[in-house]
Design a protein around this motif. Structure first.
Motif, short mmCIF file in Angstrom:
data_model
loop_
_atom_site.label_atom_id
_atom_site.label_comp_id
_atom_site.label_asym_id
_atom_site.label_seq_id
_atom_site.Cartn_x
_atom_site.Cartn_y
_atom_site.Cartn_z
N GLN A 10 0.81 -1.22 0.00
CA GLN A 10 0.00 0.00 0.00
C GLN A 10 0.84 1.27 0.00
O GLN A 10 0.46 2.29 0.58
CB GLN A 10 -0.97 0.01 1.18
N LEU A 11 1.98 1.19 -0.69
CA LEU A 11 2.81 2.37 -0.87
C LEU A 11 2.64 2.89 -2.29
O LEU A 11 2.49 2.11 -3.24
CB LEU A 11 4.29 2.04 -0.65
N THR A 12 2.66 4.21 -2.43
CA THR A 12 2.64 4.81 -3.75
C THR A 12 3.96 5.52 -4.00
O THR A 12 4.52 6.15 -3.09
CB THR A 12 1.46 5.80 -3.89
N VAL A 13 4.48 5.40 -5.21
CA VAL A 13 5.75 6.02 -5.57
C VAL A 13 5.45 7.43 -6.10
O VAL A 13 4.78 7.59 -7.12
CB VAL A 13 6.49 5.19 -6.64
N LYS A 14 5.97 8.44 -5.42
CA LYS A 14 5.74 9.82 -5.85
C LYS A 14 6.92 10.39 -6.62
O LYS A 14 6.81 11.46 -7.20
CB LYS A 14 5.41 10.71 -4.65
N GLY A 15 8.03 9.65 -6.65
CA GLY A 15 9.18 10.11 -7.41
C GLY A 15 10.28 9.07 -7.41
O GLY A 15 10.37 8.24 -6.50
N GLN A 16 11.09 9.08 -8.45
CA GLN A 16 12.25 8.18 -8.49
C GLN A 16 13.35 8.83 -9.33
O GLN A 16 13.09 9.68 -10.17
CB GLN A 16 11.89 6.81 -9.05
N ARG A 17 14.57 8.42 -9.05
CA ARG A 17 15.74 8.97 -9.73
C ARG A 17 16.77 7.86 -9.88
O ARG A 17 16.88 7.00 -9.00
CB ARG A 17 16.30 10.13 -8.90
N SER A 18 17.50 7.87 -10.99
CA SER A 18 18.49 6.82 -11.23
C SER A 18 19.86 7.44 -11.45
O SER A 18 19.99 8.59 -11.89
CB SER A 18 18.10 5.98 -12.46
N ARG A 19 20.87 6.64 -11.13
CA ARG A 19 22.26 7.00 -11.42
C ARG A 19 23.03 5.71 -11.63
O ARG A 19 23.09 4.88 -10.75
CB ARG A 19 22.86 7.82 -10.28
N GLY A 20 23.57 5.56 -12.85
CA GLY A 20 24.20 4.29 -13.18
C GLY A 20 23.17 3.19 -13.16
O GLY A 20 22.09 3.30 -13.73
N GLU A 21 23.46 2.13 -12.43
CA GLU A 21 22.55 0.99 -12.33
C GLU A 21 21.58 1.11 -11.15
O GLU A 21 20.76 0.23 -10.93
CB GLU A 21 23.36 -0.31 -12.17
N TRP A 22 21.67 2.22 -10.40
CA TRP A 22 20.95 2.31 -9.13
C TRP A 22 19.73 3.21 -9.21
O TRP A 22 19.73 4.23 -9.91
CB TRP A 22 21.89 2.81 -8.04
#
Length: 301
Positions: free
Chosen positions: A277-289
């Motif tokens: 029951q979590l919602t993702v409000k943002g994400q960011r990547s760098r390399g493989e992470w």
């Protein structure tokens, strides 16, 4: 105390994967070296060095690393020479061997991570974090740490109450305090890491804001009202195991910063977050992470 240094020669493509695997095997830290080709062309080979207590069965450890490298090759990842070298080190040798690679690094708009032994003149709006990670994870150079710091800079506000799970060197807890959090708890199961974290907290003069504790979430002391933000920079399986106990600490509109997820792990990880029951409000990547910012969907909201 004696430690075993295990160096794995690999490729640039596999370097982060190998370093992460060494941490999963129990390494108390990882040093990464990139070596140029003798002719000066190309990116050269790389070495990931992990550090393990000497009582760890070495033959079994090397066997696990070889099996992992073979698995990566089977899935089409170039892994380089795959040579593995080991040597015994005293604790003080371990803690000093990587210092030549640790220089001041700027993260986000205002944060600067600076080792004690490097001079740095701060700009008028910069927040300098003085760090000696010793044998703990958290120099500010790894992509997962940098992504967490960037999101902390965006999400922490004056007076916020923050929990850093797996605090390591204390870098994220210290950053939260310098960004204006009034109370920060740093939790870790490793007493060696906490020893260095306490020293770093004092160096940064945030001992009144930051409380460091050894143990698990079940033994967290002093949290007498809901938290505004929780940051976790570990591995996906560990993060998922912590979600249920975290619900009672985080306020309904509170923020979770979740880091340590590889690109290849993202889809099943997000599915598991939605199940929780979590919602993702943002994400960011760098390399493989990948690092994600989430909130809980509470019933009635």
């Amino acid at each position: 105390m004696k430690w075993m240094e295990v160096g794995v020669s690999t490729s640039q493509e596999a370097l982060e994967l190998v370093s992460n695997f060494l941490m999963e095997l129990g390494s108390q830290g990882v040093v990464l070296e990139e070596l140029p080709f003798p002719d000066g062309e190309g990116s050269g080979s790389c070495i990931a060095k992990g550090y393990f207590p000497c009582e760890v069965p070495l033959a079994e450890l090397v066997g696990q690393i070889n099996a992992y490298l073979a698995m990566l090759e089977h899935h089409g990842v170039s892994v380089g020479s795959k040579a593995i070298q080991t040597r015994a080190l005293q604790e003080e040798d371990w803690a000093s061997s990587w210092k030549q690679y640790f220089k001041p690094v700027r993260v986000g708009r205002r944060l600067v991570i600076k080792p004690d032994w490097e001079p740095y003149e701060a700009g008028p709006h910069e927040l300098v974090i003085h760090i000696d990670p010793g044998m703990a994870f958290g120099t500010g150079k790894h992509e997962t740490t940098q992504l967490c710091l960037e999101f902390l800079e965006e999400e922490v506000y004056p007076g916020a109450r923050v929990l850093d799970v797996g605090t390591g060197s204390g870098i994220l807890a210290i950053a939260a305090a310098k960004l204006g959090a009034s109370r920060v708890w740093g939790l870790d199961t490793d007493p060696v890491a906490l020893r260095y974290a306490r020293e770093n907290v004092i160096k940064n003069a945030v001992q009144h804001e930051v409380s460091l504790q050894e143990g698990s979430l079940s033994g967290l002391d002093g949290v007498d009202s809901p938290l505004d933000l929780v940051v976790i920079n570990i591995r996906p399986d560990v993060i998922l195991s912590l979600l249920e106990p975290l619900r009672r600490y985080l306020k309904p509109e509170g923020i979770l910063i979740l880091s340590g997820v590889l690109q290849s792990e993202l889809e099943p990880f997000i599915k598991a977050l939605r199940t929780a029951q979590l919602t993702v409000k943002g994400q960011r990547s760098r390399g493989e992470w990948i690092t994600l910012v989430c909130t809980w969907v509470f019933s009635g909201s």
